[in-house]
Design a protein around this motif. Structure first.
Motif, PDB file in Angstrom:
ATOM      1  N   GLY A  15      -6.806  -2.359  12.163  1.00  0.00           N
ATOM      2  CA  GLY A  15      -6.155  -1.439  12.886  1.00  0.00           C
ATOM      3  C   GLY A  15      -6.153  -1.851  14.420  1.00  0.00           C
ATOM      4  N   HIS A  26      -1.944   5.273  14.773  1.00  0.00           N
ATOM      5  CA  HIS A  26      -0.896   5.997  13.902  1.00  0.00           C
ATOM      6  C   HIS A  26      -0.109   6.552  14.963  1.00  0.00           C
ATOM      7  CE1 HIS A  26      -3.452   5.082  10.518  1.00  0.00           C
ATOM      8  NE2 HIS A  26      -4.103   6.322  10.501  1.00  0.00           N
ATOM      9  N   THR A  28       0.694   9.283  17.380  1.00  0.00           N
ATOM     10  CA  THR A  28       0.352  10.340  18.170  1.00  0.00           C
ATOM     11  C   THR A  28       1.094  10.480  19.421  1.00  0.00           C
ATOM     12  OG1 THR A  28      -1.005   8.642  19.018  1.00  0.00           O
ATOM     13  CG2 THR A  28      -1.942   9.972  17.053  1.00  0.00           C
ATOM     14  N   CYS A  50       5.129  -0.801   9.319  1.00  0.00           N
ATOM     15  CA  CYS A  50       4.673  -0.478   8.022  1.00  0.00           C
ATOM     16  C   CYS A  50       4.164  -1.955   7.328  1.00  0.00           C
ATOM     17  CB  CYS A  50       5.816  -0.015   6.981  1.00  0.00           C
ATOM     18  SG  CYS A  50       6.862   1.374   7.924  1.00  0.00           S
ATOM     19  N   HIS A 149       6.376   5.074   6.357  1.00  0.00           N
ATOM     20  CA  HIS A 149       5.259   5.797   6.842  1.00  0.00           C
ATOM     21  C   HIS A 149       5.728   7.368   6.884  1.00  0.00           C
ATOM     22  CE1 HIS A 149       1.587   3.322   7.286  1.00  0.00           C
ATOM     23  NE2 HIS A 149       2.476   2.493   8.034  1.00  0.00           N
ATOM     24  N   TRP A 151       4.211  10.326   8.217  1.00  0.00           N
ATOM     25  CA  TRP A 151       3.153  10.857   8.884  1.00  0.00           C
ATOM     26  C   TRP A 151       3.372  12.621   8.735  1.00  0.00           C
ATOM     27  CZ3 TRP A 151      -0.112   7.278   9.966  1.00  0.00           C
ATOM     28  CH2 TRP A 151       0.457   5.810  10.017  1.00  0.00           C
ATOM     29  N   GLY A 168       1.293   3.912   3.704  1.00  0.00           N
ATOM     30  CA  GLY A 168      -0.059   4.547   4.207  1.00  0.00           C
ATOM     31  C   GLY A 168      -0.734   5.560   3.080  1.00  0.00           C
ATOM     32  N   GLU A 173      -1.656   9.768   6.241  1.00  0.00           N
ATOM     33  CA  GLU A 173      -0.693   9.647   7.339  1.00  0.00           C
ATOM     34  C   GLU A 173      -0.830  11.211   8.000  1.00  0.00           C
ATOM     35  OE1 GLU A 173       2.464   6.575   5.597  1.00  0.00           O
ATOM     36  OE2 GLU A 173       2.006   8.105   4.391  1.00  0.00           O
TER      37      GLU A 173
END
Ligand SMILES: [Cu+2]
Length: 187
Positions: A15, A26, A28, A50, A149, A151, A168, A173
């Protein structure tokens, strides 16, 4: 992408390698706290796709108590909103009250390669009756050319809040979260 098959340590390293700064690993908020009753600018950072596939759409659900939402248009992306009735009428200051507004934003038809970073922005007012310390979650779907993804995970929501399948699924996620602070004193 390699790092899906390994556990947290390798994921962390991968990451960090993939994202220029871990803060945006991620989806945010750039500013993840805001005072009740005050204006707020939400900046959602997209630091990766992704598993290497470019991001083509971002869809954000606006939670209760986040009102008077205005998204920022993005060149090369189609901006659409869903509006709906709020569960109650909100006083947003200057004698203005709102009983409906944007409940979902989507930017689509774009292409953000894995190697690049971008931001998706909106302004809003934080309802005065949100509680200090409260966490407000913005479920966000990141559609990519290949895969997605979601989230959408909220702590304590059990498996119901856990995203099923998708890029994910095995490393969680979490939904972007905003922490509510005490109202700032009006001078
Ligand atoms: Cu990530």
């Amino acid at each position: 992408m390699l790092h899906l098959t390994f556990r947290p340590l390798v994921l962390g390293i991968a990451g960090a390698l993939l994202c220029t700064c871990p803060a945006v690993a991620h989806v945010t908020f750039e500013t993840a706290q805001a005072a009740a009753g005050s204006p707020y600018k939400g900046v959602l950072g997209i630091g990766h796709g992704c598993e290497g596939s470019p991001t083509t759409a971002i869809r954000v659900r606006i939670p209760e108590g986040i009102v008077a939402v205005k998204p920022m248009p993005k060149p090369g992306w189609k901006l659409e909103v869903v509006t709906g009735k709020y569960p109650k009428t909100y006083n947003v200051g200057h004698g203005v009250t709102l009983s409906e507004g944007v409940t979902e934003i989507s930017w689509s038809g774009g292409n953000l390669p894995e190697a690049f970073y971008d931001e998706f922005v909106f302004t809003a007012t934080i309802a005065a009756d949100l509680k200090p310390g409260q966490a407000v979650y913005f479920p966000t779907v990141q559609q990519c050319e290949k895969d997605v993804h979601r989230w959408i995970e909220v702590p304590g929501a059990g498996s119901a809040g856990r995203s099923q399948g998708g890029a994910g699924a095995d490393h969680g996620e979490p939904a972007p979260v905003l922490r509510i602070m005490a109202p700032t004193r009006q001078h």
